[in-house]
Every structure is written in C-alpha cells, then in structure tokens.
Design a protein around this motif. Structure first.
Motif, PDB file in Angstrom:
ATOM      1  N   ASN A  73      40.756  63.663  38.120  1.00 44.22           N
ATOM      2  CA  ASN A  73      39.914  62.457  37.540  1.00 44.22           C
ATOM      3  C   ASN A  73      38.934  61.902  38.245  1.00 44.22           C
ATOM      4  O   ASN A  73      38.036  61.275  37.402  1.00 44.22           O
ATOM      5  CB  ASN A  73      41.166  61.329  37.083  1.00 44.22           C
ATOM      6  CG  ASN A  73      42.229  61.935  36.106  1.00 44.22           C
ATOM      7  OD1 ASN A  73      42.045  62.863  35.358  1.00 44.22           O
ATOM      8  ND2 ASN A  73      43.478  61.451  36.052  1.00 44.22           N
ATOM      9  N   LEU A  74      38.865  61.594  39.535  1.00 44.52           N
ATOM     10  CA  LEU A  74      37.928  61.080  40.112  1.00 44.52           C
ATOM     11  C   LEU A  74      36.667  62.149  40.208  1.00 44.52           C
ATOM     12  O   LEU A  74      35.514  61.578  39.986  1.00 44.52           O
ATOM     13  CB  LEU A  74      38.112  61.122  41.817  1.00 44.52           C
ATOM     14  CG  LEU A  74      39.327  59.762  41.758  1.00 44.52           C
ATOM     15  CD1 LEU A  74      39.501  59.999  43.512  1.00 44.52           C
ATOM     16  CD2 LEU A  74      38.469  58.569  41.854  1.00 44.52           C
ATOM     17  N   SER A  75      36.662  63.235  39.926  1.00 44.16           N
ATOM     18  CA  SER A  75      35.713  64.086  39.912  1.00 44.16           C
ATOM     19  C   SER A  75      35.106  64.243  38.483  1.00 44.16           C
ATOM     20  O   SER A  75      34.041  64.703  38.236  1.00 44.16           O
ATOM     21  CB  SER A  75      35.894  65.634  40.187  1.00 44.16           C
ATOM     22  OG  SER A  75      36.943  66.081  39.187  1.00 44.16           O
ATOM     23  N   SER A  76      35.808  63.717  37.587  1.00 44.64           N
ATOM     24  CA  SER A  76      35.503  63.668  36.356  1.00 44.64           C
ATOM     25  C   SER A  76      34.497  62.316  36.014  1.00 44.64           C
ATOM     26  O   SER A  76      33.757  62.548  34.999  1.00 44.64           O
ATOM     27  CB  SER A  76      36.533  63.550  35.070  1.00 44.64           C
ATOM     28  OG  SER A  76      37.339  64.698  35.315  1.00 44.64           O
TER      29      SER A  76
ATOM     30  N   GLU B   7      45.360  58.226  34.325  1.00 46.87           N
ATOM     31  CA  GLU B   7      44.641  58.776  33.512  1.00 46.87           C
ATOM     32  C   GLU B   7      43.408  57.866  32.976  1.00 46.87           C
ATOM     33  O   GLU B   7      42.360  58.392  32.646  1.00 46.87           O
ATOM     34  CB  GLU B   7      45.529  58.932  32.118  1.00 46.87           C
ATOM     35  CG  GLU B   7      44.969  59.379  30.835  1.00 46.87           C
ATOM     36  CD  GLU B   7      44.573  60.842  31.009  1.00 46.87           C
ATOM     37  OE1 GLU B   7      43.750  61.603  30.184  1.00 46.87           O
ATOM     38  OE2 GLU B   7      45.189  61.529  32.108  1.00 46.87           O
ATOM     39  N   ASN B   8      43.597  56.603  33.158  1.00 48.29           N
ATOM     40  CA  ASN B   8      42.591  55.700  33.062  1.00 48.29           C
ATOM     41  C   ASN B   8      41.326  55.796  33.853  1.00 48.29           C
ATOM     42  O   ASN B   8      40.190  55.423  33.810  1.00 48.29           O
ATOM     43  CB  ASN B   8      43.021  54.224  33.093  1.00 48.29           C
ATOM     44  CG  ASN B   8      43.895  53.796  32.071  1.00 48.29           C
ATOM     45  OD1 ASN B   8      43.920  54.537  30.981  1.00 48.29           O
ATOM     46  ND2 ASN B   8      44.972  52.736  32.234  1.00 48.29           N
ATOM     47  N   ILE B   9      41.571  56.382  35.048  1.00 45.20           N
ATOM     48  CA  ILE B   9      40.438  56.663  36.237  1.00 45.20           C
ATOM     49  C   ILE B   9      39.183  57.292  35.372  1.00 45.20           C
ATOM     50  O   ILE B   9      38.012  57.178  35.828  1.00 45.20           O
ATOM     51  CB  ILE B   9      40.980  57.136  37.306  1.00 45.20           C
ATOM     52  CG1 ILE B   9      41.991  56.335  38.148  1.00 45.20           C
ATOM     53  CG2 ILE B   9      39.860  57.659  38.191  1.00 45.20           C
ATOM     54  CD1 ILE B   9      42.515  57.052  39.288  1.00 45.20           C
ATOM     55  N   ARG B  10      39.742  58.499  34.538  1.00 48.97           N
ATOM     56  CA  ARG B  10      38.958  59.353  33.891  1.00 48.97           C
ATOM     57  C   ARG B  10      37.645  58.581  33.041  1.00 48.97           C
ATOM     58  O   ARG B  10      36.741  58.850  32.843  1.00 48.97           O
ATOM     59  CB  ARG B  10      39.509  60.268  32.930  1.00 48.97           C
ATOM     60  CG  ARG B  10      40.343  61.378  33.742  1.00 48.97           C
ATOM     61  CD  ARG B  10      40.902  62.063  32.698  1.00 48.97           C
ATOM     62  NE  ARG B  10      40.021  62.893  31.978  1.00 48.97           N
ATOM     63  CZ  ARG B  10      40.382  63.845  30.927  1.00 48.97           C
ATOM     64  NH1 ARG B  10      41.322  63.810  30.562  1.00 48.97           N
ATOM     65  NH2 ARG B  10      39.295  64.190  30.271  1.00 48.97           N
ATOM     66  N   TYR B  11      37.845  57.368  32.501  1.00 50.36           N
ATOM     67  CA  TYR B  11      37.338  56.570  31.755  1.00 50.36           C
ATOM     68  C   TYR B  11      36.257  55.660  32.249  1.00 50.36           C
ATOM     69  O   TYR B  11      35.713  54.724  31.703  1.00 50.36           O
ATOM     70  CB  TYR B  11      37.967  56.024  30.479  1.00 50.36           C
ATOM     71  CG  TYR B  11      38.976  56.958  29.720  1.00 50.36           C
ATOM     72  CD1 TYR B  11      38.329  57.949  28.920  1.00 50.36           C
ATOM     73  CD2 TYR B  11      40.105  57.123  30.185  1.00 50.36           C
ATOM     74  CE1 TYR B  11      38.975  58.911  28.352  1.00 50.36           C
ATOM     75  CE2 TYR B  11      40.855  58.235  29.321  1.00 50.36           C
ATOM     76  CZ  TYR B  11      40.444  58.894  28.569  1.00 50.36           C
ATOM     77  OH  TYR B  11      41.235  59.995  27.728  1.00 50.36           O
ATOM     78  N   VAL B  12      36.523  55.572  33.542  1.00 47.27           N
ATOM     79  CA  VAL B  12      35.708  54.611  34.606  1.00 47.27           C
ATOM     80  C   VAL B  12      34.163  55.142  34.258  1.00 47.27           C
ATOM     81  O   VAL B  12      33.757  56.181  34.483  1.00 47.27           O
ATOM     82  CB  VAL B  12      35.820  54.418  36.149  1.00 47.27           C
ATOM     83  CG1 VAL B  12      35.179  53.650  36.533  1.00 47.27           C
ATOM     84  CG2 VAL B  12      37.661  53.915  36.024  1.00 47.27           C
TER      85      VAL B  12
ATOM     86  N   LEU C 143      31.532  56.305  43.286  1.00 48.56           N
ATOM     87  CA  LEU C 143      33.014  56.290  42.783  1.00 48.56           C
ATOM     88  C   LEU C 143      33.469  55.022  42.822  1.00 48.56           C
ATOM     89  O   LEU C 143      33.014  54.205  44.092  1.00 48.56           O
ATOM     90  CB  LEU C 143      33.754  57.317  43.567  1.00 48.56           C
ATOM     91  CG  LEU C 143      33.518  58.673  43.174  1.00 48.56           C
ATOM     92  CD1 LEU C 143      34.541  59.645  44.029  1.00 48.56           C
ATOM     93  CD2 LEU C 143      33.745  58.824  41.715  1.00 48.56           C
ATOM     94  N   PRO C 144      34.337  54.354  42.024  1.00 49.00           N
ATOM     95  CA  PRO C 144      35.046  53.221  42.274  1.00 49.00           C
ATOM     96  C   PRO C 144      36.221  53.296  43.252  1.00 49.00           C
ATOM     97  O   PRO C 144      36.860  53.988  43.406  1.00 49.00           O
ATOM     98  CB  PRO C 144      35.392  52.546  40.942  1.00 49.00           C
ATOM     99  CG  PRO C 144      35.815  54.184  40.251  1.00 49.00           C
ATOM    100  CD  PRO C 144      34.780  55.000  40.952  1.00 49.00           C
ATOM    101  N   LYS C 145      36.528  51.911  43.889  1.00 49.52           N
ATOM    102  CA  LYS C 145      37.847  51.785  44.846  1.00 49.52           C
ATOM    103  C   LYS C 145      38.905  51.743  43.489  1.00 49.52           C
ATOM    104  O   LYS C 145      38.757  51.257  42.537  1.00 49.52           O
ATOM    105  CB  LYS C 145      37.632  50.539  45.525  1.00 49.52           C
ATOM    106  CG  LYS C 145      36.770  50.501  46.499  1.00 49.52           C
ATOM    107  CD  LYS C 145      37.588  51.689  47.851  1.00 49.52           C
ATOM    108  CE  LYS C 145      36.852  51.290  49.108  1.00 49.52           C
ATOM    109  NZ  LYS C 145      37.303  52.384  49.975  1.00 49.52           N
ATOM    110  N   LEU C 146      40.096  52.367  44.152  1.00 49.94           N
ATOM    111  CA  LEU C 146      41.284  52.575  43.113  1.00 49.94           C
ATOM    112  C   LEU C 146      42.026  51.189  43.202  1.00 49.94           C
ATOM    113  O   LEU C 146      42.170  50.513  44.320  1.00 49.94           O
ATOM    114  CB  LEU C 146      42.191  53.679  43.670  1.00 49.94           C
ATOM    115  CG  LEU C 146      41.569  55.087  43.826  1.00 49.94           C
ATOM    116  CD1 LEU C 146      42.562  56.041  44.235  1.00 49.94           C
ATOM    117  CD2 LEU C 146      40.905  55.388  42.342  1.00 49.94           C
ATOM    118  N   ASN C 147      42.298  50.507  41.902  1.00 53.61           N
ATOM    119  CA  ASN C 147      42.916  49.556  41.829  1.00 53.61           C
ATOM    120  C   ASN C 147      44.285  49.576  41.027  1.00 53.61           C
ATOM    121  O   ASN C 147      44.786  48.831  40.718  1.00 53.61           O
ATOM    122  CB  ASN C 147      42.250  48.373  41.144  1.00 53.61           C
ATOM    123  CG  ASN C 147      40.732  47.947  41.931  1.00 53.61           C
ATOM    124  OD1 ASN C 147      41.147  47.467  42.885  1.00 53.61           O
ATOM    125  ND2 ASN C 147      39.732  48.280  41.280  1.00 53.61           N
TER     126      ASN C 147
END
Length: 349
Positions: A97-100, A185-190, A149-153
C-alpha cells in the motif's frame, strides 16, 4: 515405480463437504518451539520429497521463524511461517500500500536493494548484517523524511472512545484485525506529495547522502508518527534496551526489527553510502558503475561472528579421562594387539 502419485481425500456428509480439522498433541513448552519443530519437519519434506523445490533454508532464530525455498518451475522464492499474528501478511500489505502512493517507491526500493546486495550490505542468509526487509524500511523512512510518503498514524488516530487495551494487545501487537486491515487499506488512498517531483536518479543519490552521515547511535528509525525520534525515548520508558541500530517494527510499536545488527554494520553502511554518493556525483557514472565500484566482500570478523568454528565434542584424553582410565584403555589396546598377533601366528604355523 517412478510415476508421481496424487491423493485426494474428500469426505461427504448429507451431500456436503464438512470442514476437515487436523488434531494433534501439544508437546512443547510454547507455540514458538512448536512452530520451530514443525518447520523443521516441513523443511525436510520440501528438501527430500517435493519436486521443483530447491535451496531450502530454515531460519528459526527470527521473530517469526520461516522456511524459505525456491520454486524452480515458477522461479519464485517462497517463505512459509506459522504465526498466530499474521505479521507476514499484514507487513506485505503495508509495504504494498505504501508503494501504491507514489510510483517512484517500488523502483527505488528495487535499485537500492540490488545495490546493497552487490555491496555485501545484505546477504541471502540471515546474520549480523542488514536484511532486505530492513533495507526497505530505510528507503521508506528516507522517503518520509523528504515528504514523499506520509508518516503512519494508524495507531495514534484511533477513536478516543476506544481504550488502549482494545487497540494494543499485551505484547504491543494490534489486537483488532478489522481495525488494522481498514487502516492498512486506507493508506492506499493517501494523496502523494505533488510538490516533490524529484526524479529517481535524484532520489537515489539523495538516499546515499541522507544516510552517509546518519546517526544510528542516537536516532530512531520509524515509519510511525512519533513526536520524539530519539532512541532514548524508548529506553527511558523501559520499552526496550539500547540497541546499536533501532528500526522500529511498524506493526509492533516499540519493538526493534534490527536486533541482529552489530554496531560495525552501521558504520560500514554509512561508508558505503558515502562512496556511492561520490560515484553518482560524476556525470559519466551510471547504475552499472555504481554496482561495480561498490562491490565488496564481507569483513572477516563479520564472517567469523556469523559462522563460528564448530566446537569439537570428542573427549580430550588429557583432561576428560583420568590416569587410571587411560591406563586401562592402553592395557585393553595392548591385549587386542597381542591377541591378533597370536592368532596370526597360529594360522601361519
């Protein structure tokens, strides 16, 4: 009989196929020992019976013990684990997801992992050096530092009505699979950061420049959104001890994912990054030049640490056997020699 045999077991009851359960006894102290024992059996089965499965490796000291093998027909490397916490699946989903988020992430990770292999920063077998997973975390941390990339929250942003006990299990793992899956799953839509349009070549050189002076001794490498980025923040709270290099596991907060690394590896990594940065500073150099000029072998002391000399289990006659026992052994040997010589003399006569 050289033909392969395939067996199917189908149990029907009232026209339906019920769930088949395999029951066995527990004979080990804990689940980890049980998993390690089963993985050894699996490794032997793969090695001796399974067609097309080659290069079988057993990696048991890891936090999640695995059996690794190469499937020759499909040319795929497979890892098999037995873990109640589906960390391998969740981690793969997180990294995917981060790579997406940005299409530069995956190729940058690929190039740096290939460079690390050519420079002997990583190896195909586990040891006191960096692994591919740790190298991937370093790339992601660098991309977070330059705001690609954003920091994970996904831990800090849980609803305030949910108690910490519901979010974190006793060992620090996320206990609610549904919450974790939704957050991953929400990480993909960042939305990616459109202000940083650096090319892959600039990002590659920036990675080496970033880590050639990085302070592994005091800094915490984490993908999570933490206010305090120093290792001392975890040590003072008693969550962990002072490791030479600290890469926080993004799925298990306050757990070091680089406990295998020794301090000298951090210095060797920095020096190799400095050399790579100097190579890429020349306009005439390319990726092939980078791989060739950074090529090196593992230091002897690191090899000795990873592969210690085998310990002999043969008894030392001077220390393990007293004088009376040694005299008895010599007398028996002399009697055998006399007996054999006497028998030979009789036959000759």
């Amino acid at each position: 009989m050289n033909q392969p045999m395939i067996f199917f077991l189908i149990i029907k009851r009232d026209g339906k196929i019920p769930q088949l359960r395999f029951l066995t006894k527990r004979s080990y102290l804990n689940d980890r020992f049980q998993a390690q024992a089963y993985l050894k059996i699996l490794a032997d089965t793969l090695k001796h019976f399974m067609a097309e499965c080659t290069n079988v490796q057993i990696i048991l000291p890891a936090r999640v013990p695995i059996v690794r093998f190469q499937h020759r027909l499909s040319d795929l490397q497979c890892d098999v684990s037995m873990s109640e916490f589906k960390s391998s699946y969740y981690m793969s989903k997180l990294l995917w997801n981060l790579s997406s988020i940005d299409n530069r992430v995956a190729p940058l990770v690929f190039v740096i992992r290939r460079w690390a292999r050519e420079a002997s920063i990583t190896q195909s077998t586990p040891g006191p050096w960096f692994s591919n997973f740790q190298m991937t975390l370093l790339v992601l941390f660098y991309l977070q530092s330059i705001e690609i990339l954003p920091k994970l929250n996904y831990i800090n942003e849980q609803p305030t009505t949910t108690s910490p006990q519901d979010i974190l299990a006793a060992n620090g793992d996320l206990s609610d699979d549904t919450i974790l899956m939704n957050e991953l799953e929400n990480i993909r839509y960042v939305q990616s950061n459109k202000t940083n349009n650096s090319s892959l070549s600039i990002l590659l050189k920036g990675f080496f420049t970033f880590y050639e002076t990085f302070d592994f001794q005091s800094s915490l490498i984490t993908l999570l959104n933490r206010k305090n980025m120093s290792k001392s923040s975890l040590i003072q709270t008693g969550k962990d001890k002072d490791w030479p290099i600290y890469l926080e596991n993004p799925l298990v907060p306050s757990m070091n994912a680089s406990k295998n690394l020794v301090e000298s590896e951090g210095e060797r990594f920095r020096e190799t990054c400095k050399k790579a940065s100097e190579i890429l500073s020349h306009s005439s150099k390319n990726l092939l030049s980078l791989f060739e000029e950074c090529h090196q072998i593992l230091p002897d002391d690191l090899i000795a640490r990873a592969y210690p000399a085998p310990i002999s289990i043969m008894p030392d006659l001077e220390t393990d056997i007293n004088q009376d026992e040694l005299t008895t052994i010599n007398d028996i040997q002399q009697d055998q020699v006399f007996h054999n010589t006497h028998q030979q003399h009789i036959v000759t006569s």
